[in-house]
Write an enzyme that holds these catalytic residues in place. Structure first.
Site, PDB file in Angstrom:
ATOM      1  CG  HIS A   1      -5.002  42.469 -30.852  1.00 17.39           C
ATOM      2  ND1 HIS A   1      -5.906  43.384 -31.349  1.00 17.39           N
ATOM      3  CD2 HIS A   1      -4.062  42.321 -31.825  1.00 17.39           C
ATOM      4  CE1 HIS A   1      -5.515  43.774 -32.561  1.00 17.39           C
ATOM      5  NE2 HIS A   1      -4.404  43.139 -32.865  1.00 17.39           N
TER       6      HIS A   1
ATOM      7  CG  ASP B   1      -3.224  42.972 -37.287  1.00 19.70           C
ATOM      8  OD1 ASP B   1      -2.027  42.951 -37.652  1.00 19.70           O
ATOM      9  OD2 ASP B   1      -3.973  41.981 -37.395  1.00 19.70           O
TER      10      ASP B   1
ATOM     11  CB  ALA C   1       5.234  35.666 -43.539  1.00 13.80           C
ATOM     12  N   GLY C   2       3.721  37.088 -40.680  1.00 11.87           N
ATOM     13  CA  GLY C   2       2.539  37.807 -40.224  1.00 11.87           C
ATOM     14  C   GLY C   2       1.301  36.935 -40.285  1.00 11.87           C
TER      15      GLY C   2
END
Length: 268
Positions: free
Chosen positions: A95, A150, A69-70
């Site tokens: 990242h 993001d 779901a992130g």
């Protein structure tokens, strides 16, 4: 053979028959990624970057409801005064992981078992090949809470969907079903939910027995094609194919072709 980091929560990771299997393991939270999850992803990405025995990687989610779901939105509400620092820490880990996964010289397969939103889209988009369950759904969800993209999503989705569709996707939070995601180019293949693991395994085993270095060069060439000129890209192609011709797998492939038999690649 099995080895690797085994984390009952929030990530499971094992290496079996030269395939890495990474499973997001917070099914009760739709595999949303909190800081610990993102830190774990970064550690596993580093391990995969250094472990030369791994010849393919599969990334999936546990359960049948969600791939991810992130980001873990409830954690954003814990301390509004320091949420900016929390997000800076989370994106640092996430990242780093996505950058390393994207640049692995092995094929990375996303096996999408359910809802995929927010940063989950980025983890999916950095995969080389994506197989989705017919029950999978895809949405951005960032602007729904007043945030912006993001986790590489603005980078990859702009390239994979095109600017028009990317803006619509991010701004309207439209939910795509699996077939629409296939039509838009977000995934490679849609399969019945009950067949997802079987079909993913077949693909992973096929790739793990293939010419690993050639796969890595394919990834690099496709990535550079969007920024190089025709001539500079052809120069990269020339260097790549020349280099591969001197590898064990390159020479085995040619020999097998001449002898009219299947090649036995070793990944070197």
């Amino acid at each position: 053979t099995r080895k690797g980091i085994n984390m009952s929560s929030p990530i499971m990771f094992e290496i079996k028959d030269q395939i890495g299997w990474l499973t997001l393991n917070r099914p009760q939270a739709f595999n949303a990624m909190d800081t610990d999850t993102m830190r774990g992803l970064s550690e596993i990405a580093n391990q995969c970057s250094c472990d030369k025995t791994i010849r393919a990687l599969v990334i999936t989610g546990s359960g049948d409801k969600a791939f991810s779901a992130g980001g873990d939105v409830p954690s954003f509400a814990n301390d509004p005064e320091s949420v900016d620092r929390l997000l800076m820490d989370m994106t640092t880990y996430l990242h780093s992981a996505i950058s390393r996964f994207a640049r692995l010289h092995i094929p990375v397969i996303g096996a999408i078992n359910g809802m995929t939103a927010g940063a989950g889209l980025g983890l999916m988009a950095c995969c080389d090949l994506v197989i989705a369950s017919d029950a999978a759904r895809f949405t951005s969800a960032y602007t729904q809470i007043g945030f912006s993209p993001d986790g590489s999503t603005s980078y990859y989705l702009t390239r994979q969907l095109g600017p028009r569709r990317a803006k619509e996707f991010f701004i309207t939070n439209r939910v795509l079903d699996a077939q629409t995601a296939l039509d838009w180019g977000l995934v490679n293949r849609v399969v019945p939910a009950e067949k997802l693991q079987e079909i993913t395994s077949e693909l992973a085993y096929m790739l793990a027995s293939g010419p690993t270095q050639a796969y890595g060069q394919v990834k690099s060439l496709v990535d550079s094609a969007l920024s190089e000129t025709l001539e500079s890209q052809m120069e990269l192609e020339a260097r790549s194919i020349t280099e591969l011709s001197k590898t064990q797998d390159g020479q085995e492939g040619v020999k097998a072709f001449m002898e009219k038999r299947p090649a036995k690649f070793k990944g070197c």
